[in-house]
Design a protein around this motif. Structure first.
Motif, mmCIF file in Angstrom:
data_model
loop_
_atom_site.group_PDB
_atom_site.id
_atom_site.type_symbol
_atom_site.label_atom_id
_atom_site.label_comp_id
_atom_site.label_asym_id
_atom_site.label_seq_id
_atom_site.Cartn_x
_atom_site.Cartn_y
_atom_site.Cartn_z
ATOM 1 N N LEU A 191 37.374 47.968 50.773
ATOM 2 C CA LEU A 191 36.714 46.793 50.191
ATOM 3 C C LEU A 191 35.199 46.988 50.162
ATOM 4 O O LEU A 191 34.529 46.565 49.218
ATOM 5 N N LYS A 192 34.668 47.607 51.187
ATOM 6 C CA LYS A 192 33.233 47.861 51.210
ATOM 7 C C LYS A 192 32.811 48.770 50.069
ATOM 8 O O LYS A 192 31.737 48.608 49.476
ATOM 9 N N ASN A 193 33.694 49.703 49.726
ATOM 10 C CA ASN A 193 33.367 50.628 48.637
ATOM 11 C C ASN A 193 33.482 49.973 47.269
ATOM 12 O O ASN A 193 32.804 50.372 46.315
ATOM 13 N N ASP A 209 30.539 44.778 45.306
ATOM 14 C CA ASP A 209 29.099 45.051 45.188
ATOM 15 C C ASP A 209 28.241 44.055 45.962
ATOM 16 O O ASP A 209 27.027 44.216 46.047
ATOM 17 N N GLY A 210 28.828 42.972 46.507
ATOM 18 C CA GLY A 210 28.096 42.025 47.354
ATOM 19 C C GLY A 210 27.099 41.157 46.636
ATOM 20 O O GLY A 210 26.176 40.622 47.267
ATOM 21 N N LYS A 211 27.281 40.926 45.346
ATOM 22 C CA LYS A 211 26.332 40.101 44.594
ATOM 23 C C LYS A 211 26.735 38.620 44.561
ATOM 24 O O LYS A 211 25.913 37.780 44.229
ATOM 25 N N LYS A 224 29.306 30.796 46.863
ATOM 26 C CA LYS A 224 29.463 31.799 45.816
ATOM 27 C C LYS A 224 30.569 32.777 46.234
ATOM 28 O O LYS A 224 30.802 33.013 47.422
ATOM 29 N N ILE A 225 31.229 33.380 45.188
ATOM 30 C CA ILE A 225 32.324 34.331 45.419
ATOM 31 C C ILE A 225 32.003 35.637 44.688
ATOM 32 O O ILE A 225 31.505 35.625 43.554
ATOM 33 N N ASP A 226 32.279 36.730 45.377
ATOM 34 C CA ASP A 226 32.130 38.057 44.745
ATOM 35 C C ASP A 226 33.456 38.395 44.055
ATOM 36 O O ASP A 226 34.314 39.074 44.623
ATOM 37 N N ALA A 227 33.622 37.888 42.800
ATOM 38 C CA ALA A 227 34.874 38.070 42.063
ATOM 39 C C ALA A 227 34.776 39.125 40.958
ATOM 40 O O ALA A 227 35.800 39.611 40.454
ATOM 41 N N LEU A 228 33.558 39.493 40.577
ATOM 42 C CA LEU A 228 33.371 40.412 39.451
ATOM 43 C C LEU A 228 32.466 41.558 39.856
ATOM 44 O O LEU A 228 31.558 41.399 40.690
ATOM 45 N N ASN A 229 32.682 42.711 39.232
ATOM 46 C CA ASN A 229 31.838 43.855 39.520
ATOM 47 C C ASN A 229 30.529 43.765 38.756
ATOM 48 O O ASN A 229 30.272 42.796 38.035
ATOM 49 N N SER A 230 29.714 44.774 38.872
ATOM 50 C CA SER A 230 28.395 44.747 38.248
ATOM 51 C C SER A 230 28.462 44.682 36.733
ATOM 52 O O SER A 230 27.492 44.294 36.082
ATOM 53 N N SER A 231 29.636 45.040 36.156
ATOM 54 C CA SER A 231 29.792 44.971 34.696
ATOM 55 C C SER A 231 30.339 43.625 34.254
ATOM 56 O O SER A 231 30.576 43.403 33.054
#
Length: 547
Positions: free
Chosen positions: A217-219, A222-224, A180-187
């Motif tokens: 990057l940490k900020n 979102d790590g989902k 899996k890739i963290d490509a999108l934010n929570s929205s």
């Protein structure tokens, strides 16, 4: 990023710290049939009968191991160490070679600190256009393999065995991975990475250092990890996830904690023949997108675990803990099963006393000796028995002549009476004359035709002198066999004269085992003035020879 042929196998450095370890006890008892499986009992029986030199291989225990440790993917995206766990089952097929079924789970992550622009071929980044992105991934890996394990240090020449074991392994298996890739934010929108890589300073835009990039990057992330990583068209799947066959290899060592428990440290490298473990097939070098490469990803698992030997009391410990030379060295040092030849001790004079204990090493053949190999002198007259013609000479009749015959002095009185008694008891004169000797061949007791002819002639002389006693004398008595042979020959002569020539048995004196004659000869002589029985029981009936 460094080339993947230089993998991060840093866990193997622990192999260099191989200090001294306590020696464990010796191997199993090779004579114990309870640890031998039924199919190898025939070999065990042959071995125990000394008909086959190699002991049968014993039944040995299985090993089950659990482990946990650190794992990472070596691919197109900079990796971070994740965690992993595993389980294995191992069985020895010999002292060096064993088979192992290995099952592992790894949770790994990765994040680039340099931006990439060549992402249009990766559908995971479809939400981005004309901007930089930071490749990242989270991959769950499940693998299973069958491995050949080679023990490297249990064959030892200078000690039974040690409490640690070094081994190498290689195997084939399969890998299932879910990237899996963290490509999108929570929205569900694309991240804005525009300010991550550079910042505005007094001299214009400047590149940030890694510490600042990591912080930014940490900020932002979102790590989902909500987006599926890139997959090959037609990719084989198992349980709905990509599946690839793998080749794996590695090194490890075990430290024995008890007879059934050991501590294992191991590093395994797995090559699953895919470039998509990190969800990205294209790697960019430097700060620009001018270079593209495509190669295969691999992953590494460094682990520490506990291993348990399982099996009943009729199984020995796993063979990789045993030194196959242990039995041979112990048997050489202290033989229990070895078939040793009987020692042969020199006895130059053949008197039955070995040379190292013989105080008279040149005794003549046939001479009776004592336990120290010294010629016997029964009457103590100074003449050994094999020369003494009078074995028992009274003390008052000594000293004796060279033949051991003494001369007893007459009593001081009664000479006239002795002479008178001699005249009264004198036996009638015998004029039988000279009688022949009978010769036997070898160890035979059968009379030859020549011997029978001599005895027939002698019978006429004996019959012509009915007042004569005839002594039949056999010789040699060094051992039981010679004594019985002498008796058999004397008996054969007397029996012939009685049964064939009709002479009364009362006229014979039976003498055997005498000294001073040839062993193969029986003499007939005038025995009128001799004493002795006409029949004598066989000294050793079990050794009698039949004519």
């Amino acid at each position: 990023m460094a080339s993947k042929k230089y993998t991060g196998l840093f866990g193997l450095l622990c192999l260099l710290a191989s200090g001294s370890f306590a020696q464990i006890g010796g191997s199993y008892d090779v004579q114990d049939s309870s640890v031998i499986p039924s199919k190898r009992l025939p070999q065990h029986s042959e071995f125990m009968a000394n008909n086959y030199p190699f002991p049968a291989k014993p039944r040995n225990r299985w090993e089950i191991g659990i482990k946990g440790g650190l794992g990472n993917v070596i691919g197109d995206v900079r990796s971070k160490f994740g965690w992993g766990a595993g389980l294995h089952v191992r069985k020895a097929l010999g002292y060096v070679f064993s088979l192992r079924g290995d099952f592992n789970y790894l949770n790994t992550k990765g994040l680039n600190f340099q931006p990439s622009t060549n992402y249009t071929k990766n559908p995971a980044w479809n939400a981005y256009t004309n901007q930089q992105v930071f490749y990242n991934y989270k991959t769950n890996i499940y693998d299973a393999s069958l491995q050949a394990v080679f023990t490297l240090n249990n064959i030892r020449f200078h000690r039974a065995k040690t409490g640690f074991n070094v081994y190498a392994f290689a195997g084939l298996g399969g890998t299932i991975f879910d990237t899996k890739i963290d490509a999108l934010n929570s929205s569900g929108a694309a991240y804005d990475f525009s300010s991550i890589y550079a910042k505005y300073g007094p001299s214009g835009y400047q590149y940030k250092d890694r510490k600042d990039i990591r912080k930014d990057l940490k900020n932002i992330l979102d790590g989902k990890y909500e987006t599926e990583g890139q997959e090959d068209n037609g990719q084989a799947k198992l349980f709905g996830e990509p599946f690839r066959p793998n080749l794996n290899f590695g090194l490890g060592m075990q430290f024995k904690l008890s007879k059934t428990i050991s501590l294992g440290i191991e590093d395994k490298v797995t090559l699953p023949k895919t470039d998509l473990l990190d969800g990205n097939q294209w790697q960019e070098n430097g700060r620009t997108a001018t270079a593209q490469t495509r190669d295969m990803d691999l992953y590494n698992f460094f682990s520490v675990g506990l291993n348990f030997a399982i099996g009943g009391s009729k199984s020995v410990e796993p063979l990789w803990w045993m030194n196959p030379l242990d039995y041979a060295y112990n048997e050489i040092n202290k033989p229990r099963h070895m078939k040793l030849p009987k020692p042969v001790l020199d006895d130059a004079d053949g008197d039955g006393v070995t040379d190292q204990f013989d105080n008279e090493p040149n005794t003549p053949a046939g001479a009776p000796v004592d336990s120290h190999g010294v010629s016997r002198d029964t009457d103590g007259d100074g003449v050994p028995d094999y020369k003494d013609k009078e074995l028992i000479t009274p003390t008052q009749c000594q000293p004796v002549d060279a033949d051991g015959v003494g001369k007893c002095p007459p009593p001081a009185c009664c000479d006239e009476l002795r002479e008178a008694m001699k005249n009264l008891t004198a036996k009638p004169a015998c004029n039988v004359g000279s009688l022949p000797s009978v010769t036997f061949k070898g160890k035979s007791v059968t009379l030859s035709n020549d011997a029978k002819a001599l005895l027939a002639s002698a019978a006429q002389q004996i019959k012509s002198n009915p007042d004569c006693k005839i002594a039949v004398v056999g010789y040699c008595s060094t051992n039981k066999s010679e004594q019985q042979l002498s008796w058999d020959r004397v008996n054969a002569v007397i029996t012939y004269l009685v049964e064939k020539e009709g002479i009364s048995s009362d006229r014979f004196i039976f003498k055997y085992g005498e000294a001073g004659g040839e062993c193969t000869t029986v003499d007939l002589r005038d025995g009128t003035n001799e004493q002795g029985p006409n029949t004598v029981p066989a000294p050793h009936p079990n050794l009698r020879r039949r004519g």
